[in-house]
Enzyme design. Structure first.
Site, short mmCIF file in Angstrom:
data_model
loop_
_atom_site.label_atom_id
_atom_site.label_comp_id
_atom_site.label_asym_id
_atom_site.label_seq_id
_atom_site.Cartn_x
_atom_site.Cartn_y
_atom_site.Cartn_z
N GLY A 115 0.82 -1.21 0.00
CA GLY A 115 0.00 0.00 0.00
C GLY A 115 0.85 1.25 0.00
O GLY A 115 0.50 2.26 0.61
N THR B 175 2.98 4.04 -2.74
CA THR B 175 2.53 4.74 -3.96
C THR B 175 2.26 3.73 -5.07
O THR B 175 1.27 3.85 -5.80
CB THR B 175 3.61 5.74 -4.41
OG1 THR B 175 3.92 6.59 -3.30
CG2 THR B 175 3.14 6.59 -5.56
N ALA B 176 3.13 2.71 -5.20
CA ALA B 176 2.96 1.75 -6.30
C ALA B 176 1.66 0.96 -6.14
O ALA B 176 0.91 0.79 -7.11
CB ALA B 176 4.15 0.80 -6.35
N LYS C 5 6.32 21.59 -10.40
CA LYS C 5 7.73 21.32 -10.74
C LYS C 5 7.95 21.57 -12.23
O LYS C 5 7.24 21.01 -13.07
CB LYS C 5 8.05 19.85 -10.39
CG LYS C 5 9.42 19.42 -10.87
CD LYS C 5 9.74 17.98 -10.45
CE LYS C 5 11.00 17.50 -11.15
NZ LYS C 5 11.27 16.09 -10.91
N THR D 121 12.05 9.13 -11.94
CA THR D 121 11.41 8.24 -12.92
C THR D 121 10.66 7.07 -12.29
O THR D 121 9.94 6.35 -12.99
CB THR D 121 12.48 7.67 -13.87
OG1 THR D 121 13.63 7.29 -13.11
CG2 THR D 121 12.87 8.70 -14.90
#
Ligand code: FAD
Length: 501
Positions: free
Chosen positions: A14, A16-17, A79, A345
């Site tokens: 749980g 970000t991915a 950004k 990235t």
């Protein structure tokens, strides 16, 4: 056919991915698939990963998330690029700004015409023609689709956000869309005897979670893809030698910069990510050349503001899983590899990996050709990004420390060596269709790190010197005027997306 459809997907993790994957799956499949996220509060998340790149804006649109609402919730800022300080040489800096500098003329990118003028002896600076670089320098931001009264593209941007708040934000959205969350620590992975496919996960509580497809977002360890399925790992430390980071949040001081900073130190580099409520700082370093203590001292000496936590050390090995998808298990996020955070990235790779997976979505027969194709495309994507990252370390004049001496003289992948050689000759770039970084990204970093081509593309001389000088002067006037009309970044944030608890 319908009897073969996958109906149950289990996501382990749980961070970000995990939640980004759940959100994309839920948006695409709706409630046709039962999605379960298993996560452990005790293990927690990596808690960093706060700078992004422009494709994330498209993902928010796809997910139907309002940008301002999102930024308010995740205490985000805008950004416009990354400033690289002391990379090529000490006291030298450049910005890798989003969007293309200048305006393409015919089929050549603007930087070719800029190069032609440089080679004719004009003292012109590439970034003086970049809308985002100019705005960044003045801490300004606005959502501009186009430069007013021209056909020039407007502002390309991404976000900085609080990683913990991001996972929370996505989780709420997912749970509202029917995703089930199970709190618990996986203690066993149960494989089918006949073919080794994952059948279920056993939690410490004894609960068994069954699935047909599993997505491993368990972080560096790769609980499913590595521990259970032994995918293997391609280690890239010889090209990307940093293997640790020390992270430290501080209070915000000074103007709210609309860009990330990456400042090179003696055996690595320091990030600075400005959020609304704090600054994310970290020092990425190579343990072969620097101890944890030394890295921490360097970080402490180079942050502004009050420390908001104790410095925290993170360890990693740069590289990628040999196979990101094995049997009925796909790995995403840190479970699938990590190339270090220099160009932000990693979160993007979750987005692109999930997009690819949705395109090649399997049924219960798991066609090996689809799996092989996913793995082929993923490997290629990683390798193209890897080359771009390696460029930052290799293209330096620094030899003041053993670390930089190693980077400057190290062997690099043939694919990168070829790209650099080709660029040196005519300023031309060999960009593959699926390279995340386009010619204007490569050109900025190559030029920013001192690789100046010996010639421009012949076609760039088709416009006479005087005409080009006039064109560039006009461009400068238009860009300066446009930037001067943009709001201050902090004021824009305050007006459009102020942080909410
Ligand atoms: P994690 O956040 O580690 O989450 C793993 C999840 O799995 C957790 O929920 C955990 O509880 C769960 N879990 C693990 N094991 C078990 C188990 N046995 N049972 C139950 N649950 C389990 N990316 C960027 O795009 N931009 C950046 O600026 C950036 N900076 C970075 C800086 C550093 C120093 C590092 C290390 C990474 C950075 N990244 C960055 C990468 C980024 O942090 C990750 O891509 C992103 O946070 C996703 O992490 P994750 O979800 O894969 O893993």
């Amino acid at each position: 056919m319908s009897e073969h459809l996958i109906k149950k997907v289990v996501i382990l993790g749980g961070g970000t991915a995990g939640w980004l994957s759940a959100a994309m799956l839920a948006k695409t499949w709706g409630r046709n698939i039962a999605i379960t996220v298993v996560e452990s509060d005790e293990i927690g998340t990596v808690g960093v990963g706060e700078a992004t790149i422009p494709p994330l804006t498209k993902l928010l649109t796809f997910l139907g998330i309002d940008e301002n609402q999102f930024l308010s919730r995740v205490h985000g800022t805008f950004k416009l690029g990354i400033e690289f300080i002391d990379w090529y040489a000490k006291d030298h800096s450049y910005i890798h700004a989003f969007g293309a500098p200048g305006q393409p003329l015919g089929i050549l990118p603007f930087y070719q015409y800029w190069l032609a003028q440089r080679l004719r002896g004009h003292n012109v600076h590439l970034w003086d023609y970049s809308l985002t670089a100019l705005a960044a320098k003045q801490n300004r931001f606005g959502r501009l689709k186009q430069v007013p009264n021209t056909s020039m593209d407007g502002m390309d941007y991404a976000f900085h956000f609080d990683a913990g708040l991001m996972a929370q934000f996505l989780r709420i959205g997912c749970e509202n869309s029917g995703v089930t969350r199970i709190e618990g620590k996986v203690s066993g992975v149960n494989l089918r005897a006949e073919d080794g496919f994952i059948e279920s996960l056993t939690l410490q509580s004894g609960q068994v979670v069954e699935g047909e497809m599993f997505i491993d977002c368990s972080g560096f360890r790769g609980v499913l893809i590595e521990d259970a399925l032994k995918a293997g790992y391609n280690n890239w430390q010889h090209w990307l030698p940093c293997d640790r980071a020390v992270a430290l949040p501080t209070t915000s001081v000074g103007p709210l910069k609309p860009y990330t900073q990456a400042r090179a130190h003696s055996a690595g580099w320091q990030w600075r990510i400005p959020l609304q409520h704090r600054v994310g700082n970290g020092h990425v370093f190579c343990s072969q050349y620097m101890s944890d203590d030394e890295a921490t001292q360097i970080l402490l000496a180079n942050v502004t503001g009050e420390n908001l936590a104790e410095p925290r050390i993170l360890k990693f090995v740069t590289g990628r899983r040999k196979e990101s998808w094995v049997k009925n298990c796909l790995s995403l996020g840190l479970a699938s590899g990590f190339m270090e955070p220099l160009e932000s990235t990693s979160i993007h790779l979750v987005q692109s990996g999930m997009t690819r997976f949705l395109r090649l979505f399997p049924d219960k027969r798991f066609n090996p050709l689809e799996i092989a194709e996913y793995n082929r495309q993923t490997a290629h994507e990683y390798e193209l990004i890897r080359d771009f990252l390696v460029l930052h370390y290799k293209a330096t004049t620094r030899s003041d420390t053993p670390f930089w001496e190693y980077c400057r003289t190290m062997d690099i992948p043939d694919t990168l060596a070829h790209k650099i050689d080709y660029f040196r000759q005519h300023g031309r770039l060999l960009i593959e269709e699926d390279d995340l970084f386009r010619d204007t990204n490569w050109a900025q970093v190559l030029i920013g790190q001192g690789i100046m081509p010996g010639a421009a593309a012949p076609l760039a001389h088709a416009i006479g010197e005087d005409d080009l000088t006039d064109f560039m002067k006009n461009l400068r006037v238009i860009l300066d005027r446009t930037v001067a009309g943009l709001p201050d970044h902090a004021a824009f944030v305050q007006q459009n997306c102020p942080a909410v608890a």
